[in-house]
Design an enzyme around this catalytic site. Structure first.
Site: not given
Length: 343
Positions: A130, A235, A249, A172, A239, A108, A232, A228, A214, A224
């Site tokens: 993330k 993206h 990527h 990026e 993606h 956990r 993207n 945030r 960032k 997000e």
């Protein structure tokens, strides 16, 4: 070694710049740490792992899946890892994503940090908490947001990268400049990948600037809900293209950035698409491929940024200033098909 600490909702991340991987024992207890890396990184940097506990995984996005997570957990159990064990991901985005995810679910939650070894990892993938894995064609479909305890930047590790990985990462960098820093965009126009490869000081400065951009965005909106989403940019379509065509990527994001600029022209009267596409090409990135938009749109419909029948699309008002524009999916599809026909 420079140090900067960022505070988030329930934790802090300390960034160590101009660091040396050989000296990582100065920030973690190596005998209470387990390193996770991939085959490529291990082959280049075996000496750094000598005398440590480490787990090696196959290299590549296709291995960012639950099966690999299960094998890592089995090895952690065999090592006797407990809640005082620190996991350290040494590698690019796949390694850092998996390491953060495993650390978040094992017992956990146990401590973790990253030593990114690629441009993409240093400026993007390792930052912001993330962590996750792919499910079939759906990228990062399963995961958590949990911040690493530290990020350790040794730019000398980048020298073993093939030129293709430098190109991949600069998508990026260009994204950050386009959405948040027009001055950085101009600096990139004056330089090249080769100039950054040859100038360690300039490269270190570039990495720091991107980390600051960032991290500042994530501090404002860790989970997000609004700000945030700006990260993207490129993206949403990118993606989907990455998953359908299995592109690197950065290549897929570059194509997505061009499309977002064209949509920005249509919806916000953005006037600098040519500058953006010229910069992408200057850094060796593609801006177009033949696309089956039926397949791509099908993937986009499962995008996490979609709310019911509306996509939260990131567009540019001008260089250095992005906004989030809700676009009905039916209208977005028409825009994308219009872009495809105009090629």
């Amino acid at each position: 070694m420079l140090k900067k600490t960022f505070s988030f909702s329930v934790s802090k991340t300390t960034c160590y710049f101009d660091a040396s991987f050989a000296q990582i024992g100065s920030v973690v207890e190596k005998d209470r740490s387990i390193f996770i890396t991939d085959q490529h990184v291990y082959d280049h940097h075996k000496k750094f792992f000598k005398g440590t506990k480490f787990i090696q995984i196959p290299a590549g996005e296709s291995f960012k899946v639950q099966y690999i997570v299960d094998t890592i957990v089995d090895q952690l159990i065999s090592f006797g890892a407990d809640r005082q064990t620190t996991l350290i991901g040494v590698g690019g985005g796949v390694v850092t994503d998996i390491t953060g995810y495993v650390a978040s679910v094992y017992m956990r939650g146990i401590p973790f940090g990253f030593v990114p070894t690629s441009i993409l990892g240093m400026v993007d993938a390792s930052i912001g908490g993330k962590n996750g894995i792919d499910v079939g064609n759906y990228k990062n479909m399963v995961g958590v947001i949990r911040q690493p305890g530290f990020l350790y930047y040794d730019v000398s590790l980048l020298q073993t990268l093939p030129i293709e990985e430098w190109v991949n990462g600069f998508a990026e960098v260009i994204k950050h400049a386009a959405i948040k820093d027009a001055t950085l965009f101009r600096d990139l126009e004056k330089n090249s990948i080769n100039s950054y490869r040859k100038n360690k000081a300039a490269l270190s400065d570039l990495i720091r600037k991107n980390v600051m951009i960032k991290s500042a965005v994530v501090q404002k909106d860790e989970f997000e809900g609004s700000e945030r989403r700006l990260l993207n940019f490129g993206h949403t379509l990118g993606h989907a293209i990455e998953n359908v065509y299995h592109l690197p990527h950065g290549h897929a994001i570059s194509i997505g950035i061009k499309a977002a600029c064209l949509i920005s022209e249509e919806m916000l009267n953005f006037k600098e698409t040519a500058r953006v596409t010229n910069l992408l090409q200057q850094y060796g990135l593609p801006i177009d491929i033949p696309v089956d938009f039926g397949k791509v749109v099908e993937i986009m419909r499962m995008d996490k940024k979609k709310t019911r029948d509306t996509m939260h699309y990131v567009l540019l008002e001008k260089l250095g200033k992005a906004i989030i524009k809700p676009i009905p999916m039916t209208h977005l599809e028409k825009l994308l098909y219009s872009i495809a026909r105009a090629r």
